[in-house]
Design a protein around this motif. Structure first.
Motif, short mmCIF file in Angstrom:
data_model
loop_
_atom_site.label_atom_id
_atom_site.label_comp_id
_atom_site.label_asym_id
_atom_site.label_seq_id
_atom_site.Cartn_x
_atom_site.Cartn_y
_atom_site.Cartn_z
N GLU A 222 2.40 3.57 11.05
CA GLU A 222 1.85 2.26 10.77
C GLU A 222 3.07 1.11 10.63
O GLU A 222 4.05 1.53 10.08
N LYS A 240 2.35 -0.51 3.38
CA LYS A 240 1.80 -0.51 4.82
C LYS A 240 0.69 -1.57 4.98
O LYS A 240 -0.01 -1.79 4.12
N GLN A 241 0.56 -1.98 6.38
CA GLN A 241 -0.61 -2.79 6.67
C GLN A 241 -1.69 -2.17 6.43
O GLN A 241 -2.74 -3.01 6.53
N ASN A 242 -1.97 -0.93 6.55
CA ASN A 242 -3.29 -0.27 6.57
C ASN A 242 -3.78 -0.07 5.03
O ASN A 242 -4.54 0.51 4.87
N GLY A 243 -2.85 -0.58 3.99
CA GLY A 243 -3.26 -0.34 2.73
C GLY A 243 -2.74 0.79 1.99
O GLY A 243 -2.85 1.01 0.93
N GLU A 263 -3.55 5.60 -1.26
CA GLU A 263 -4.63 4.60 -0.74
C GLU A 263 -4.67 3.54 -1.62
O GLU A 263 -5.93 3.38 -2.56
N HIS A 265 -4.85 -0.21 -1.28
CA HIS A 265 -5.34 -1.65 -1.09
C HIS A 265 -6.25 -1.19 0.21
O HIS A 265 -5.64 -0.90 1.40
N PRO A 267 -7.40 -2.32 3.89
CA PRO A 267 -6.87 -3.42 4.96
C PRO A 267 -7.86 -4.18 5.53
O PRO A 267 -7.54 -5.19 5.51
N TYR A 272 -4.01 -7.23 5.32
CA TYR A 272 -2.89 -6.50 5.84
C TYR A 272 -2.22 -5.91 4.84
O TYR A 272 -1.12 -5.69 4.79
N GLY A 273 -3.14 -5.16 4.16
CA GLY A 273 -2.66 -3.99 3.09
C GLY A 273 -1.85 -4.40 2.00
O GLY A 273 -2.45 -5.44 1.20
N GLY A 290 -1.68 -6.58 -3.32
CA GLY A 290 -2.40 -6.56 -2.10
C GLY A 290 -2.83 -8.00 -1.37
O GLY A 290 -2.92 -9.07 -2.31
#
Length: 504
Positions: A222, A240-243, A263, A265, A267, A272-273, A290
């Motif tokens: 990611e 990362k952008q997936n949180g 885990e 935040h 997405p 954008y995490g 976040g």
């Protein structure tokens, strides 16, 4: 005049005793061919070993310190000596208290006198304890000495930093060119730095005696928004952008492996995490910000990262986070034109103590002491220094101390480079719009930009250097062993360049 300036050092050395012959030090050497434990010798040592590479102490000190020891540092050393003389006199006064009773008690007259003094002592000291008072006085003197030494240490550090690194030239020793966008993370104390290519490929470099070597490559699944190196443990964190916050730990062979996934935040469809991360001194806690406008604290317990607090003072993206120097307070800055300050309660849950609104989006926040911090604003050519005024209630008050004008400021929507403050050097490294500023704290606790000569590449001649400026071109600059190596990212046309430069 030169002899007077060096006399403090000479007198100190001459007071030392040779550990072998128990005689005063007579000769001294600063030659690299002489081992450190043999730099100072007495006359008997000289007769046994000879005087090759040695000179008399006076002559040697004069040569070592010729035009190298600035007068402010000499004054600070003199201040140091005078303080200890005063401290010694106070302690001696406490120790040499007069006796309370007669020592001559071996005859009847002496015993009678002793009894009379004893009764008089108890009558005069019913409500006092002289011994306890002596202890309290001693504690006050010792505490005062500690404060004086801390102040003196800060003064000397400031003097040395300003005198040693002022108007230094940079010479390039290593560079690498990338076609894709990259992020960079390096640390002041470590001999390594990280390069994130196109937000998905991670490269780890080690700084060796014989050059800069690639240690490890890692392909990420990611995309990454931010990264930070732990302060006291071989860890680093990727936001990362997936949180997800991914934690990497170092093995004994120097390589890093992924150990935990947090885990942090959500997405979301248009989110954008994770936008920023900070860690505490022992790396047992991280604070994450976040794109969901939340600030969260996490602690490592029972071999996993647990959520401790969720803070929702902001309404838009969290741009920047910063701990203060003793990690008792942290601050956040947001695109919603506010910055906030937080402390933890007895249950280790964080609570908001202040939220301040500005006229423009707050780019960064960076603490430089337990109570003082800088902020920068969008489309503003200044950074502002504030001081926290603690009150008995639940809410902080702040006072603006002064502002510091810089050449250019960051107008991007997100902030990828967090300012760094190195407390031991009293040095703030601040980046904005392809420029890096070195700001040093002086004796009056005011920050000023350090003049640094323009960058000189390996192919350029030293005599072509232009006048010193107050910033370096480049998005990111991290100093490894300040005064020696600068790791810098800058853009050259369509390409991105990482270069390592040495201060000459």
């Amino acid at each position: 005049m030169q002899i007077e300036q060096n006399q403090l050092i000479i007198d100190y050395i001459k007071q030392l005793q040779c550990p072998i012959h128990n005689m005063p030090i007579k000769f001294m050497s600063y030659s690299p061919n002489v081992q450190n434990n043999q730099k100072l010798i007495c006359s008997e040592c000289a007769e046994t070993c000879g005087l090759n590479n040695y000179k008399e102490v006076e002559c040697c000190v004069k040569e070592i310190n010729k035009d190298k020891l600035p007068q402010p540092i000499r004054n600070a050393c003199q201040k140091h000596l005078e303080f200890f003389d005063g401290f010694k006199n106070q302690v001696v006064t406490l120790i040499n208290q007069p006796p309370y009773f007669l020592e001559s008690t071996q005859n009847r007259k002496g015993l009678s006198e002793f009894k009379r003094e004893l009764e008089q002592y108890h009558r005069n000291n019913k409500n006092s304890n002289n011994a306890q008072q002596l202890v309290e006085n001693g504690k006050k003197i010792i505490n005062n000495s500690i404060r004086q030494l801390e102040t003196l240490s800060n003064d000397l550090t400031s003097l040395l930093t300003n005198s040693q690194y002022e108007q230094q030239n940079l010479t390039e020793i290593w560079r690498k060119i990338y076609q894709n966008s990259i992020l960079l993370e390096a640390d002041f104390s470590d001999q390594e730095f990280f390069i994130l290519i196109d937000r998905q490929q991670l490269e780890l470099y080690n700084i060796k005696i014989d050059g800069i070597k690639l240690q490890q490559k890692y392909q990420l699944k990611e995309k990454v928004n931010c990264m930070i190196k732990a302060q006291s443990k071989p860890l680093f964190f990727l936001g990362k952008q997936n949180g997800i916050v991914e934690v990497f730990e170092q093995l004994t062979n120097g390589n890093y492996v992924s150990s935990h996934q947090i885990e942090a935040h959500l997405p979301g469809k248009y989110q954008y995490g994770v936008s920023c991360i900070i860690t505490n001194s022992d790396s047992s806690e991280i604070i994450t910000g976040g794109y969901d406008a939340l600030v969260k604290s996490w602690r490592f317990r029972n071999r996993q990262w647990n959520l401790i607090s969720t803070l929702n003072q902001h309404r838009q993206i969290i741009n920047s986070l910063s701990y203060n120097s003793d990690f008792s307070i942290f601050g956040s800055a947001s695109q919603d034109q506010t910055f906030s300050l937080y402390t933890s309660n007895p249950q280790n849950l964080y609570a908001n103590k202040l939220t301040q609104t500005k006229q423009k989006r707050v780019n960064t926040i960076c603490f430089v002491s337990p109570t003082n911090f800088f902020i920068s604003l969008n489309q503003d050519n200044k950074i502002y220094l504030y001081s926290i005024q603690k009150t008995e209630g639940q809410i902080f008050q702040i006072q603006q101390l002064y502002d510091l004008p810089l050449n250019e400021m960051n107008t991007e929507l997100t902030v990828e480079v967090q300012p760094r403050y190195y407390q031991q050097l009293q040095l703030l490294i601040f980046q904005n719009n392809y420029r890096t500023y070195f700001l040093c704290q002086d004796n009056q606790n005011k920050f000023q930009t350090i003049p640094i000569s323009r960058y000189i590449s390996r192919s350029q001649q030293q005599n072509n250097a232009t006048q010193p400026e107050n910033s370096l071109q480049g998005i990111v600059s991290r100093i490894i062993g300040y005064g020696e190596l600068s790791i810098q990212l800058f853009k050259e046309g369509p390409s991105y360049v990482i270069r390592a430069s040495k201060f000459q």
